[in-house]
Design a protein around this motif. Sequence first.
Motif, PDB file in Angstrom:
ATOM      1  N   ALA A   1     -69.196   8.184 -55.432  1.00 20.17           N
ATOM      2  CA  ALA A   1     -69.610   9.565 -55.175  1.00 20.17           C
ATOM      3  C   ALA A   1     -68.403  10.492 -55.097  1.00 20.17           C
ATOM      4  O   ALA A   1     -68.436  11.631 -55.604  1.00 20.17           O
ATOM      5  N   LEU A   2     -67.330   9.997 -54.504  1.00 19.11           N
ATOM      6  CA  LEU A   2     -66.158  10.849 -54.295  1.00 19.11           C
ATOM      7  C   LEU A   2     -65.243  10.881 -55.510  1.00 19.11           C
ATOM      8  O   LEU A   2     -64.283  11.657 -55.556  1.00 19.11           O
ATOM      9  N   ALA A   3     -65.542  10.056 -56.515  1.00 20.33           N
ATOM     10  CA  ALA A   3     -64.805  10.156 -57.781  1.00 20.33           C
ATOM     11  C   ALA A   3     -65.357  11.279 -58.649  1.00 20.33           C
ATOM     12  O   ALA A   3     -64.681  11.745 -59.581  1.00 20.33           O
ATOM     13  N   VAL A   4     -66.564  11.729 -58.350  1.00 21.19           N
ATOM     14  CA  VAL A   4     -67.230  12.649 -59.277  1.00 21.19           C
ATOM     15  C   VAL A   4     -66.583  14.041 -59.333  1.00 21.19           C
ATOM     16  O   VAL A   4     -66.418  14.591 -60.432  1.00 21.19           O
ATOM     17  N   PRO A   5     -66.172  14.646 -58.213  1.00 23.17           N
ATOM     18  CA  PRO A   5     -65.559  15.980 -58.346  1.00 23.17           C
ATOM     19  C   PRO A   5     -64.342  15.970 -59.286  1.00 23.17           C
ATOM     20  O   PRO A   5     -64.228  16.844 -60.167  1.00 23.17           O
ATOM     21  N   GLY A   6     -63.461  14.993 -59.116  1.00 25.16           N
ATOM     22  CA  GLY A   6     -62.288  14.920 -59.987  1.00 25.16           C
ATOM     23  C   GLY A   6     -62.688  14.731 -61.447  1.00 25.16           C
ATOM     24  O   GLY A   6     -62.103  15.332 -62.366  1.00 25.16           O
ATOM     25  N   LEU A   7     -63.687  13.918 -61.663  1.00 27.68           N
ATOM     26  CA  LEU A   7     -64.180  13.678 -63.019  1.00 27.68           C
ATOM     27  C   LEU A   7     -64.768  14.950 -63.619  1.00 27.68           C
ATOM     28  O   LEU A   7     -64.485  15.297 -64.782  1.00 27.68           O
ATOM     29  N   LEU A   8     -65.571  15.647 -62.839  1.00 22.09           N
ATOM     30  CA  LEU A   8     -66.181  16.882 -63.381  1.00 22.09           C
ATOM     31  C   LEU A   8     -65.108  17.930 -63.692  1.00 22.09           C
ATOM     32  O   LEU A   8     -65.243  18.688 -64.668  1.00 22.09           O
ATOM     33  N   ALA A   9     -64.056  17.968 -62.880  1.00 22.89           N
ATOM     34  CA  ALA A   9     -62.966  18.903 -63.166  1.00 22.89           C
ATOM     35  C   ALA A   9     -62.369  18.612 -64.547  1.00 22.89           C
ATOM     36  O   ALA A   9     -62.014  19.536 -65.296  1.00 22.89           O
ATOM     37  N   GLU A  10     -62.292  17.342 -64.894  1.00 24.58           N
ATOM     38  CA  GLU A  10     -61.757  16.979 -66.215  1.00 24.58           C
ATOM     39  C   GLU A  10     -62.709  17.387 -67.336  1.00 24.58           C
ATOM     40  O   GLU A  10     -62.279  17.749 -68.435  1.00 24.58           O
ATOM     41  N   VAL A  11     -63.995  17.310 -67.077  1.00 25.34           N
ATOM     42  CA  VAL A  11     -64.956  17.740 -68.106  1.00 25.34           C
ATOM     43  C   VAL A  11     -64.884  19.260 -68.267  1.00 25.34           C
ATOM     44  O   VAL A  11     -64.869  19.783 -69.392  1.00 25.34           O
ATOM     45  N   ILE A  12     -64.825  19.972 -67.139  1.00 24.73           N
ATOM     46  CA  ILE A  12     -64.726  21.440 -67.208  1.00 24.73           C
ATOM     47  C   ILE A  12     -63.466  21.837 -67.989  1.00 24.73           C
ATOM     48  O   ILE A  12     -63.508  22.708 -68.879  1.00 24.73           O
ATOM     49  N   ALA A  13     -62.374  21.151 -67.704  1.00 19.86           N
ATOM     50  CA  ALA A  13     -61.140  21.433 -68.439  1.00 19.86           C
ATOM     51  C   ALA A  13     -61.300  21.090 -69.921  1.00 19.86           C
ATOM     52  O   ALA A  13     -60.854  21.828 -70.806  1.00 19.86           O
ATOM     53  N   GLY A  14     -61.955  19.994 -70.175  1.00 18.67           N
ATOM     54  CA  GLY A  14     -62.165  19.577 -71.565  1.00 18.67           C
ATOM     55  C   GLY A  14     -62.972  20.587 -72.355  1.00 18.67           C
ATOM     56  O   GLY A  14     -62.716  20.820 -73.539  1.00 18.67           O
ATOM     57  N   GLU A  15     -63.947  21.210 -71.707  1.00 20.77           N
ATOM     58  CA  GLU A  15     -64.749  22.231 -72.398  1.00 20.77           C
ATOM     59  C   GLU A  15     -63.861  23.412 -72.794  1.00 20.77           C
ATOM     60  O   GLU A  15     -64.027  23.982 -73.885  1.00 20.77           O
ATOM     61  N   ARG A  16     -62.951  23.780 -71.925  1.00 24.21           N
ATOM     62  CA  ARG A  16     -62.000  24.857 -72.270  1.00 24.21           C
ATOM     63  C   ARG A  16     -61.082  24.436 -73.414  1.00 24.21           C
ATOM     64  O   ARG A  16     -60.670  25.244 -74.224  1.00 24.21           O
ATOM     65  N   ASP A  17     -60.785  23.133 -73.478  1.00 29.18           N
ATOM     66  CA  ASP A  17     -59.818  22.630 -74.463  1.00 29.18           C
ATOM     67  C   ASP A  17     -60.460  22.270 -75.795  1.00 29.18           C
ATOM     68  O   ASP A  17     -59.762  21.793 -76.700  1.00 29.18           O
ATOM     69  N   GLY A  18     -61.765  22.443 -75.936  1.00 28.04           N
ATOM     70  CA  GLY A  18     -62.399  22.129 -77.206  1.00 28.04           C
ATOM     71  C   GLY A  18     -62.625  20.649 -77.453  1.00 28.04           C
ATOM     72  O   GLY A  18     -62.670  20.196 -78.604  1.00 28.04           O
ATOM     73  N   VAL A  19     -62.806  19.896 -76.399  1.00 30.48           N
ATOM     74  CA  VAL A  19     -63.096  18.470 -76.558  1.00 30.48           C
ATOM     75  C   VAL A  19     -64.489  18.294 -77.168  1.00 30.48           C
ATOM     76  O   VAL A  19     -65.421  19.039 -76.834  1.00 30.48           O
ATOM     77  N   ASP A  20     -64.636  17.287 -78.065  1.00 34.30           N
ATOM     78  CA  ASP A  20     -65.925  17.103 -78.758  1.00 34.30           C
ATOM     79  C   ASP A  20     -66.877  16.150 -78.048  1.00 34.30           C
ATOM     80  O   ASP A  20     -68.098  16.220 -78.256  1.00 34.30           O
ATOM     81  N   GLY A  21     -66.309  15.266 -77.239  1.00 32.82           N
ATOM     82  CA  GLY A  21     -67.172  14.313 -76.548  1.00 32.82           C
ATOM     83  C   GLY A  21     -66.372  13.553 -75.499  1.00 32.82           C
ATOM     84  O   GLY A  21     -65.137  13.549 -75.554  1.00 32.82           O
ATOM     85  N   TYR A  22     -67.105  12.918 -74.569  1.00 33.87           N
ATOM     86  CA  TYR A  22     -66.455  12.306 -73.411  1.00 33.87           C
ATOM     87  C   TYR A  22     -66.945  10.873 -73.193  1.00 33.87           C
ATOM     88  O   TYR A  22     -68.126  10.581 -73.385  1.00 33.87           O
ATOM     89  N   VAL A  23     -66.014  10.047 -72.714  1.00 30.12           N
ATOM     90  CA  VAL A  23     -66.360   8.721 -72.217  1.00 30.12           C
ATOM     91  C   VAL A  23     -66.053   8.706 -70.717  1.00 30.12           C
ATOM     92  O   VAL A  23     -64.983   9.152 -70.297  1.00 30.12           O
ATOM     93  N   ILE A  24     -66.990   8.193 -69.922  1.00 30.45           N
ATOM     94  CA  ILE A  24     -66.736   7.986 -68.493  1.00 30.45           C
ATOM     95  C   ILE A  24     -66.409   6.519 -68.309  1.00 30.45           C
ATOM     96  O   ILE A  24     -67.279   5.655 -68.452  1.00 30.45           O
TER      97      ILE A  24
END
Lengths: 243, 243, 243, 243, 243, 243
Positions: free
Chosen positions: B51-74
């Motif tokens: 549960a506590l890993a999720v905020p850090g992970l979501l921050a990376e997805v939010i950053a990825g959206e700004r960076d033009g990432v096409d897809g993600y692996v968790i």
Amino acid sequence: MRIRVINPNTTASMTTLIEASARAVAGPGTVVEAVTPAMGPVSIESHYDEALAVPGLLAEVIAGERDGVDGYVIACFGDPGLDAAREVAAGPVVGIAEAAMHAAMLAGRGFSVVTTLGRTAGRAHDLAQRYVAAGGCRGVHACEIPVLELESDPTVLPRVVDLARAALESDGSDVIVLGCAGMAALCADVSKQVGVPVIDGVTAATLLVQSLVTLGVHTSKRDEYARPEPKRYTGTLAAFGTT
Amino acid sequence: MRIRVINPNTTASMTTLIEASARAVAGPGTVVEAVTPAMGPVSIESHYDEALAVPGLLAEVIAGERDGVDGYVIACFGDPGLDAAREVAAGPVVGIAEAAMHAAMLAGRGFSVVTTLGRTAGRAHDLAQRYVAAGGCRGVHACEIPVLELESDPTVLPRVVDLARAALESDGSDVIVLGCAGMAALCADVSKQVGVPVIDGVTAATLLVQSLVTLGVHTSKRDEYARPEPKRYTGTLAAFGTT
Amino acid sequence: MRIRVINPNTTASMTTLIEASARAVAGPGTVVEAVTPAMGPVSIESHYDEALAVPGLLAEVIAGERDGVDGYVIACFGDPGLDAAREVAAGPVVGIAEAAMHAAMLAGRGFSVVTTLGRTAGRAHDLAQRYVAAGGCRGVHACEIPVLELESDPTVLPRVVDLARAALESDGSDVIVLGCAGMAALCADVSKQVGVPVIDGVTAATLLVQSLVTLGVHTSKRDEYARPEPKRYTGTLAAFGTT
Amino acid sequence: MRIRVINPNTTASMTTLIEASARAVAGPGTVVEAVTPAMGPVSIESHYDEALAVPGLLAEVIAGERDGVDGYVIACFGDPGLDAAREVAAGPVVGIAEAAMHAAMLAGRGFSVVTTLGRTAGRAHDLAQRYVAAGGCRGVHACEIPVLELESDPTVLPRVVDLARAALESDGSDVIVLGCAGMAALCADVSKQVGVPVIDGVTAATLLVQSLVTLGVHTSKRDEYARPEPKRYTGTLAAFGTT
Amino acid sequence: MRIRVINPNTTASMTTLIEASARAVAGPGTVVEAVTPAMGPVSIESHYDEALAVPGLLAEVIAGERDGVDGYVIACFGDPGLDAAREVAAGPVVGIAEAAMHAAMLAGRGFSVVTTLGRTAGRAHDLAQRYVAAGGCRGVHACEIPVLELESDPTVLPRVVDLARAALESDGSDVIVLGCAGMAALCADVSKQVGVPVIDGVTAATLLVQSLVTLGVHTSKRDEYARPEPKRYTGTLAAFGTT
Amino acid sequence: MRIRVINPNTTASMTTLIEASARAVAGPGTVVEAVTPAMGPVSIESHYDEALAVPGLLAEVIAGERDGVDGYVIACFGDPGLDAAREVAAGPVVGIAEAAMHAAMLAGRGFSVVTTLGRTAGRAHDLAQRYVAAGGCRGVHACEIPVLELESDPTVLPRVVDLARAALESDGSDVIVLGCAGMAALCADVSKQVGVPVIDGVTAATLLVQSLVTLGVHTSKRDEYARPEPKRYTGTLAAFGTT
């Protein structure tokens, strides 16, 4: 006994309402205290909100353990952080969706959920699959009123009543479950108008926790819900670590 | 195309290993970048950690959206934050448990999971119930080696091999799924010694994301995975709000 | 790598279309070859057609094994002969219904199938029960256009679009699966008009097979999918025997 | 009434045994005729064999329709071609696995299958999932004796008895289903020695077909089992076409 | 062979009708005797009626055992007392809901039940969950005609026909099951008018019991259905005790 | 509030024990009265016993309705007559198996039942399928001690403890459910020795009924649990009729 009811969103007025509902049903020897987390979303209306409500909620459980709390209610219909809270707490932890669905199955053969936003229906179905026997949850219906407007919008009651009546017909259900802690105050009125049992999870969960504490039934610490391993956390969440 | 592989724990050496695995299978036109979150637990071994890993992970997805990432692996076998990440990302998001279980179902009739700690078995069963048809996941077996010792402990390979062989017998399964991103490097050796397909989720998920991007298949934004409503967040997590 | 896409019916023009779809998504190192069986029905629209398409399909797999083919796609939405082909082939074999349903589950919470004839709906439901978790396939809808008229009938696209829109509403689904290899060419147009991911199994299966070969994941030969025992065959099918 | 029992393999001595079993239970007004297909495998021990047994079997059903047959038994425990045969036949068609599993559910709470080769266990489980309620089939156990050796091998009876006893214990079952038409002759002896009901599918299916004909219950021709559309077939199987 | 058909309600005219139906299909060597219990409700239309029909029904089974009866049919669609009767009887016992649902699954892919009162629909769903594979029972529809008016009300046939037609459409089913022993006489007419197989449980159960007796298949006495332990009974029901 | 706890067997000493357990947990405003039926078996150890316990039990509910009882507990682990009692009673009715299984699902991920006789295991599994989500009940284990010897046999506690420990291992469960009202007194001791939550249904059901009454949640009278239709009863059971 001392029961902490955690409102996982950060809107204090909603915490106040939740506390009133819980206190109204608790037994004479039970102290109910509702709390608002120090961080997180002002309302929970998506998986994103729900995931980010969990750290604040877990901080309240950790504090509760220090304070000698006997059991916890998680007062958001998505039951966020339930598994993690069970690892942290010594006493029982019950989510309001869990409590409401359990109670509904004791009151009839199948229930319909009446909730706020349609986008949360998938979560309700997932929880039903986990909590109740197949065929118990027969439909999830949304009035499309945002959580924070439930208190102020005068059309909420008639819309929930209409939705509940339609759900009973279309789903072949015989019980209604209210799908949001913010609907707790509507419970008696909806039941009177619709003519079937209507379940609010806040009151149902409060009494379930009270009963489990009375029975001496805590969360099993064998395997899955054992206390988390001590471990270092980094960055903004470092305080959640244990070393 | 650009695929971001997120290691949800904060141990950078594990991110390096994961990146190597993912790059080894990606196609020529695919850029794989593995990232480590700025906050959270150094390893994920409980619901609390997850549960506590999720905020850090979501921050990376939010950053990825700004960076033009096409897809993600968790890249954690509990697939933490998968639903929330799907709301945030425009392109596909795949968890490694999800990818591994999908691949296993294409390689045989039923799989056994070989994982690290027994306390995580319940989570693996929950994910299997969500991802694959009934009867697909026939058992979950733990070697009881903590995640961060996988790299250094020389007994890991023989213990995983023994456990896999025993699992095939007791479960009547015909495929092995490795239940931790940290086991990715063992995949080929275990398969050679055990004689059945052995699936590592990191490589499987990388190719699934690559395929979905090639097909133009993103997450459906109808209802449940629509972008989260804009909303205020408070306290330590205020930065996750949108107003 | 070499992937053989088998069109299980004997209409060569359909094979040509299927080949074009598959080649459009395959990676640079992948050679896609579509083949038409030497015997069987000109289209597959019943259990009878499907059963009698299998010998011709298996002959193509047997030939493929001699030719060094690395993996196979079965390009009919009923996935005829999938289990038998997995016994015969050394590498992976994927059916297009299987691939499409897997992909759909990665793109949303539940899918509707839009297919040709209503009489095949039961088969689609059977396959969904085998391939995906309960609740994944939420409905099967038929446009009642025979397979061989899909190419020439100009009303196909609007009818499939209308059917897809209605299915999303009635089923509460968020992804559309096209239920016939002959619909592959419609995929992008339907998705654009309907606004949710639309999955075509031919392209999805081609990339799945490519991924499995890249991962080194073949069909498990433990028990059920071991090579068939050598044995005498009689009559018209004598050539399928091994002694 | 006239019932055709089709042995889907091409071993005539096995057809003779099957016919004897079926005739022993048929009512006075019932004519039982067992037939051997003109093409296909001499025994059925894999998905490959099963798929290639279907054309010969369907030819017998087509011939039976011309001959005025009232109902059919498919006398191989994999129930090959059952759906296709139901499309072709006007009267009822019952497979022996189907009949045996139905009968077993009337005789107890859960059954174990004792069969020939372990590689066919997956098929038995698939059929059980289709035919009976969840929890009905509690295990499938193989004596690893090839089908064509059942008649001659004197150790068959004791091995089947031992396997049945062990299955009742390990599975918590209370009925045994024999998993091969070639075991029909063992039925009474195994039952006597093991002390629970033992079901042979050949006799069970013969009486089910006889009952359905007596009741006037044929296969529903609404949708899925409607007669196949007329259509051209090519190559070696051209005779199965209707134009 | 001697088959006792027990009408669990105490209305003798209904027993007469049931007996006629059962005798019409029984084989030449089968003696069918229908009986009416000496105590209990005149019709069964609730769980209360059903529970209180069981003592009278069990008394008939106990008497039948003394009389050398070979097998029993329980001729009420709720299958009251089935498990208890199986413990008491040496030979097979089959309920008419059980028999009808089994037969329906042999005649098509999914059935709809057409029954008397809507309040009994839950019971029909419960029985379907126990008797047939998931997805078999696709709907239960009530004509809201009380059981004892079925005989005299001239609108029964057209209402059942209309309900059956609507059920096939709405449920996507292909077979109709009549949900009350009192509807047995309608079976042929409904089938003719609706054009799909229509199953009456009285005839279906009679032939199933006849078949099981012919096969020598009795209820397994291993564990659950072993004869009840001898024991004292008190009060009005003292006669049911064995000491 | 007034809760009537019905011991469905006719052994008054067991009623006394049950009453003590229930009173020990009831809240200050709750009057618990345990009753023994006037007719029926002295203990319930088969389907036969269970069926014949129901008339006596229903008579107590009918009397309770006249007496102004607010809710009922059915204190036999088979939950006999639960559906019928729900039709008759205005307030809530809860069975002890139902209550125990609900509580167990709040205390862990999966439970094992430890019960008296192995022949009742099937009933426990049936109830679990109805009450809890799939996978909740992981095993049923019998100590083979008859119900009426539980009180006097000094080996009961150690045998139940040993069985519970073995069950946790073999089933992978984390909670124990006691499968007989006569085991209520053992609950605390078994829990202390085994180290996981142990649930006794009598206390759990008493608190569930108390909670439902507090919440104002009665059984839904829509459809299935509506009051039974007035109707004539004959013979020994004539008093149960309403005309």
